[in-house]
Design a protein around this motif. Structure first.
Motif, PDB file in Angstrom:
ATOM      1  N   TYR A 612      13.738  68.708  62.907  1.00 37.65           N
ATOM      2  CA  TYR A 612      14.927  69.540  63.108  1.00 37.65           C
ATOM      3  C   TYR A 612      14.535  71.010  63.146  1.00 37.65           C
ATOM      4  O   TYR A 612      13.740  71.471  62.328  1.00 37.65           O
ATOM      5  CB  TYR A 612      15.916  69.311  61.962  1.00 37.65           C
ATOM      6  N   LYS A 613      15.100  71.727  64.073  1.00 40.50           N
ATOM      7  CA  LYS A 613      14.825  73.173  64.148  1.00 40.50           C
ATOM      8  C   LYS A 613      16.124  73.906  64.481  1.00 40.50           C
ATOM      9  O   LYS A 613      16.977  73.373  65.193  1.00 40.50           O
ATOM     10  CB  LYS A 613      13.811  73.428  65.264  1.00 40.50           C
ATOM     11  N   ILE A 614      16.224  75.130  63.956  1.00 40.97           N
ATOM     12  CA  ILE A 614      17.397  75.935  64.289  1.00 40.97           C
ATOM     13  C   ILE A 614      17.010  76.940  65.373  1.00 40.97           C
ATOM     14  O   ILE A 614      16.005  77.639  65.252  1.00 40.97           O
ATOM     15  CB  ILE A 614      17.930  76.670  63.045  1.00 40.97           C
ATOM     16  N   ASP A 615      17.803  76.949  66.409  1.00 43.92           N
ATOM     17  CA  ASP A 615      17.552  77.874  67.507  1.00 43.92           C
ATOM     18  C   ASP A 615      18.062  79.258  67.100  1.00 43.92           C
ATOM     19  O   ASP A 615      19.272  79.470  66.954  1.00 43.92           O
ATOM     20  CB  ASP A 615      18.303  77.346  68.754  1.00 43.92           C
ATOM     21  N   PRO A 616      17.139  80.220  66.882  1.00 42.78           N
ATOM     22  CA  PRO A 616      17.563  81.531  66.349  1.00 42.78           C
ATOM     23  C   PRO A 616      18.521  82.263  67.281  1.00 42.78           C
ATOM     24  O   PRO A 616      19.299  83.106  66.840  1.00 42.78           O
ATOM     25  CB  PRO A 616      16.252  82.306  66.180  1.00 42.78           C
ATOM     26  N   ARG A 620      24.466  81.774  64.255  1.00 41.67           N
ATOM     27  CA  ARG A 620      25.191  83.007  63.929  1.00 41.67           C
ATOM     28  C   ARG A 620      25.148  83.297  62.428  1.00 41.67           C
ATOM     29  O   ARG A 620      25.798  84.213  61.957  1.00 41.67           O
ATOM     30  CB  ARG A 620      26.660  82.879  64.355  1.00 41.67           C
ATOM     31  N   GLY A 621      24.455  82.404  61.695  1.00 45.72           N
ATOM     32  CA  GLY A 621      24.336  82.649  60.264  1.00 45.72           C
ATOM     33  C   GLY A 621      25.607  82.388  59.491  1.00 45.72           C
ATOM     34  O   GLY A 621      25.921  83.059  58.518  1.00 45.72           O
ATOM     35  N   CYS A 622      26.388  81.379  59.901  1.00 45.49           N
ATOM     36  CA  CYS A 622      27.649  81.101  59.204  1.00 45.49           C
ATOM     37  C   CYS A 622      27.401  80.425  57.854  1.00 45.49           C
ATOM     38  O   CYS A 622      28.230  80.489  56.967  1.00 45.49           O
ATOM     39  CB  CYS A 622      28.565  80.245  60.066  1.00 45.49           C
ATOM     40  N   GLY A 623      26.250  79.734  57.742  1.00 47.09           N
ATOM     41  CA  GLY A 623      25.894  79.157  56.453  1.00 47.09           C
ATOM     42  C   GLY A 623      26.480  77.766  56.199  1.00 47.09           C
ATOM     43  O   GLY A 623      26.268  77.186  55.138  1.00 47.09           O
ATOM     44  N   ILE A 624      27.218  77.210  57.147  1.00 41.96           N
ATOM     45  CA  ILE A 624      27.809  75.879  56.941  1.00 41.96           C
ATOM     46  C   ILE A 624      26.712  74.836  56.752  1.00 41.96           C
ATOM     47  O   ILE A 624      26.771  73.995  55.862  1.00 41.96           O
ATOM     48  CB  ILE A 624      28.711  75.504  58.135  1.00 41.96           C
ATOM     49  N   CYS A 659      27.171  71.857  62.440  1.00 45.23           N
ATOM     50  CA  CYS A 659      26.932  73.175  63.044  1.00 45.23           C
ATOM     51  C   CYS A 659      27.979  73.454  64.127  1.00 45.23           C
ATOM     52  O   CYS A 659      28.097  72.710  65.096  1.00 45.23           O
ATOM     53  CB  CYS A 659      25.539  73.248  63.660  1.00 45.23           C
ATOM     54  N   PRO A 660      28.754  74.525  63.971  1.00 46.81           N
ATOM     55  CA  PRO A 660      29.802  74.779  64.975  1.00 46.81           C
ATOM     56  C   PRO A 660      29.243  75.350  66.282  1.00 46.81           C
ATOM     57  O   PRO A 660      29.942  75.435  67.273  1.00 46.81           O
ATOM     58  CB  PRO A 660      30.720  75.796  64.297  1.00 46.81           C
ATOM     59  N   PHE A 661      27.966  75.771  66.274  1.00 54.22           N
ATOM     60  CA  PHE A 661      27.425  76.432  67.471  1.00 54.22           C
ATOM     61  C   PHE A 661      26.365  75.600  68.178  1.00 54.22           C
ATOM     62  O   PHE A 661      25.687  76.098  69.074  1.00 54.22           O
ATOM     63  CB  PHE A 661      26.839  77.795  67.087  1.00 54.22           C
TER      64      PHE A 661
END
Lengths: 667, 167
Positions: A612-616, A620-624, A659-661
């Protein structure tokens, strides 16, 4: 209220204690013992009322099987009843069983006087209103959800005016041949009269008064009927052995312990047409000379249990069950036994142990239950679907039945088709039809037009068949040869997004949990097999030479162990438990190899192998995600891009879900 | 009766009549009545209380060890009370293929318990079931017998909130 079984006048002598042998025929064509136009009319009016032909009423039928109920059929039923009353339309609202088109639930049929019975699909309160407004009140057809018309008998099928196509022309119905499901979804399963109206219990009268037990057995042998529960043993021969066996008491058991996950054929038959099974059972009991019977039904099927209870009570009240059935001198007492949730109880010796009040563990055969079964007495055990075939065979003859299907697998088979097909539900097809026809014609192909990968047939004891074998004929022998089995009739279709190793693991997990623990190959073997599969669906975190070597060995070990279990387990459950592994190994070896050697799951289903990776750029850094992560593996500041600590990640996928985005990628 | 602990009095107080009636419908020493009696006991209490198992043992002349064996063999029986709402997650093949595992995981992480356990509040018990037979609605969850089909993990969490709000 006058029913088909009420005395038409004082000349009728039928009572529960002194039943008339012509009860069934008299109900349909009577009175037989005297000539009276008014009595005949009385019966005919009742038949018309039951058949939906009474010109005074509008008939509404709501599909109320478990799947219909789950979709909210009760609400529609209540709403329709109330609305019809409010609109002052004289109507009969009936609850019927499952018609089999599960994706079309909630199904409502409406039959107006003089017009055919029209079936509507996916009915909601709004659509119910529309049906009432335009169809019931104004004879126009609503758009978009008319399924077709159902012929109640040959006469009114001729009356169809071409406006609505018969339901038999619906793609899922076109290639079906309904023998077992002949009444499902059409009649009110709680009404003995409706079953009789459709020709029910006629076969029983024939068997009791015109055939000797041996003749009944011979008819069944000649028809070629084989057990529909999985094994495929010839039913007539089973009866013959039990008839021949010596014993003061004999038993017949109906095996309705349908534990196979993803299969619901027996449930639908019991819910939609319980009398067909009971009639088959009484005929079988007469043939083998049994006076006591049990229906062993899963406790998870409350609706089926209630309908069976009602059916048994009705039969007893009308002299069709108990002492001296229809005055023939034959006695048969039927009881219900509720299973308590153990898959192994589908095995006949385990089922017997369970009825006796013990743990449901199988015992070695021989002696077979035909010689020593329940409490040591000769016992015959048949599956629900097998028994539901019996009245039709006796009624229409062995030749009629034999003409359907293939020479070695006669008749039809009911399948519960589920998974990723467009249409899912219950279908009954003649034996010998190809898998391709079932999946792509009846099932309508795959959802979202994805690529077909495999069909799992036969449940935990069966196997997965790949696209190359789509033209396999559906009969006992062809399936066995392909490495699957008929099983009870579960058919789960999988697309490219399904991982076959994961499917094998799923079934093994099931059989491991359901293993009764009596014999070692099954108890320990399935646990070890599962362990091996667990290792290959997770990445090798040590990544040393030794650990990799161990990982590479698993493929060979898997196959060897599977064969050991197959050869040495004590009962059918154990012997067939490795089948899902063996068949996937045979047809999808490259997938196993990808898991083992490349540590990669091609279908992206095995979480242990995912990264798993987060696409920077998207985060948006919502923290959910950080909040949802069960292991605190996601760190980052608010309003700044987060990242995943690979070593802490459990690969549960919760972050992706929430993740909402859509910023989290999986590889 | 000596084997029964003191708490059994309270337990029996409310249900005494039902249990008596239940026993009366089977004859003493009738071995094949064991499973039906256990099923009906669970119907009354929601689980199998230990004192009732002792009573059953005496009534049917079956050693308590054997009864424990039967009670733990079958999936249906529970030896611990259940929460107010019983959540059953279908683990049938069709549900599995359509993502039933994710639903279970979402429920487990949301409730903070594993399948087979009850939340501390006593509100929810989470369990899995082999197949509910509503495959066309897969993946399926029942809460207190109400079916919820074609679920997404997010929706399940919302569903739980609805039930919590009721309290």
């Amino acid at each position: 209220m006058f029913t088909l079984f009420s005395p038409c006048c004082e000349k009728c002598t039928h009572t529960q204690d002194n039943p008339c042998k012509d009860l069934i025929e008299c109900a349909l064509r009577g009175p037989l013992c005297h000539d009276s136009q008014s009595c005949h009319e009385k019966k005919q009016n009742r038949l018309n009322f039951l058949n939906g032909e009474d010109p005074k009423y509008t008939y509404v039928y709501v599909g109320m099987g478990t799947c219909g109920m789950a979709a909210g059929a009760e609400k529609i039923y209540n709403y329709m009843s109330k609305q019809l009353e409010k609109r002052e339309i004289p109507a009969v609202v009936k609850k019927v069983g499952c018609f089999g088109l599960c994706t079309q639930e909630i199904m409502v049929d409406v039959k107006k006087p003089g017009s055919p019975r029209i079936s509507f699909s996916q009915v909601t309160i709004e659509k119910a209103n529309e049906i009432l407004d335009i169809f019931v009140e104004h004879d126009a057809l609503p758009n978009g959800y008319v399924l077709g018309s159902i012929a109640m008998n040959e006469e009114n099928s001729a009356k169809l005016n071409g406006q609505v196509k018969p339901i038999e022309e619906h793609p899922i119905m076109r290639k079906q041949k309904r023998v077992v499901l002949r009444n499902c979804g059409i009649i009110d399963p709680e009404s003995l009269e409706e079953y009789v109206m459709r020709g029910g219990y006629n076969a029983l009268s024939t068997a009791l008064f015109k055939l000797k037990p041996e003749e009944v057995i011979n008819t069944i042998i000649e028809s070629g009927l084989r057990g529909r529960g999985g094994g495929g043993f010839p039913t007539g021969r089973k009866w013959f052995f039990t008839r021949k066996a010596q014993g003061d008491r004999k038993f017949i058991i109906c095996n309705a312990d349908e534990g196979d996950p993803g299969a619901f054929m027996d449930r639908s038959v019991l819910e939609g047409d319980p009398h067909s099974v009971i009639e088959g059972m009484i005929i079988a009991a007469y043939a083998i000379g049994a006076n006591e019977g049990y229906i062993y039904v899963r406790a998870e099927y409350p609706l089926a249990i209630n309908r069976l209870k009602k059916a048994i009570a009705d039969l007893e009240a009308n002299g069709l069950l108990g002492d001296n059935i229809l005055g023939s001198g034959f006695n048969f007492y039927l009881k219900l036994k509720m299973g308590a949730g153990a898959f192994v109880c589908g095995e006949e010796t385990a089922l017997i142990a369970s009825i006796e009040g013990k743990r449901g563990t199988p015992r070695p055969r021989p002696p077979y239950p035909a010689n020593s079964g329940l409490w040591g007495y000769p016992t015959n055990i048949n599956n629900v679907e097998t028994l539901a075939n019996v009245p039709v065979i006796i009624g229409k003859g062995a030749g009629w039945f034999k003409a359907i299907g293939t020479p070695r697998s006669t008749g039809t088979k009911v399948f519960a088709i589920t998974g990723k097909t467009k249409n899912s539900g219950l279908i009954e097809v003649p034996m010998g039809i190809s898998l391709r026809e079932i999946i792509f014609e009846l099932g309508g192909g795959l959802q979202d037009n994805k690529k077909f990968k495999a069909a799992q047939i036969g449940g935990p004891s069966g196997g997965c068949l790949p696209a190359e074998l789509l033209d396999t004929a559906i009969d006992y022998d062809s399936l066995q040869k392909a490495g699957a089995m008929m099983g009870s009739g579960g058919l789960v279709v999988m697309d490219e997004e399904t991982c076959m190793v994961d499917v094998a693991k799923f079934f093994l997990n099931f059989t491991k949990n359901e293993s009764c623990g009596k014999c070692i190959p099954c108890r320990e073997g399935t646990a070890r097999l599962l362990e091996i599969l667990e290792t290959i669906v997770n990445s090798d975190r040590e990544n040393t030479e030794a650990s990799l070597l161990k990982r590479y060995q698993t493929l060979a070990q898997l196959e060897r162990l599977a064969y050991v279990i197959k050869d040495t387990a004590a009962c059918g459950l154990g012997q067939t438990a490795p089948n899902p592994v063996l068949s996937t190994l045979k047809y999808f070896k490259e997938e196993y190899q990808a898991h083992v050697f490349e540590q990669h799951c091609p279908a992206k289903q095995c979480r242990g192998l995912l990264v798993y990776k987060i696409d920077p750029n998207r985060c948006r850094g919502c923290g959910i995600c950080a909040k949802k992560c069960p292991n605190g593996a996601i760190v980052g500041e608010r309003k700044h891009s987060h990242y995943i600590v690979a070593d802490k990640c459990l690969r549960c996928g919760a972050c992706v879900e929430f993740c909402p985005f859509d910023a989290i990628t999986v590889n | 009766m000596s084997k029964i602990c003191c708490c059994s009095k309270d337990l029996l107080a409310g249900q005494d009549e039902k249990i008596q009636k239940l026993f009366r419908s089977y004859s003493k020493g009738e071995e094949n009545a064991l499973i039906p009696i256990l099923q009906e006991t669970q119907g009354i209490y929601g689980y199998l209380p230990k004192p009732i198992l002792y009573l059953t043992s005496e009534y049917l002349h079956i050693p308590i060890g054997k009864i424990y064996g039967v009670a733990t063999f079958y999936n249906q029986f529970r030896l611990k009370p259940v929460g107010k709402y019983l959540i059953q997650v279908c683990a049938g093949t069709a549900c599995h293929v359509r993502g039933g595992g994710l639903i279970l995981q979402a429920l487990e992480s949301e409730l903070g318990i594993k399948a087979g356990e009850t939340t501390q509040s006593g509100l929810f018990t989470l369990s899995t079931v082999a197949c509910l037979g509503a495959c066309s609605m897969a993946p399926v969850v029942t809460i207190d017998g109400d079916f919820h089909g074609r679920l997404q993990p997010k929706e399940v969490v919302k569903l739980l909130r609805d039930y919590e709000m009721k309290e």
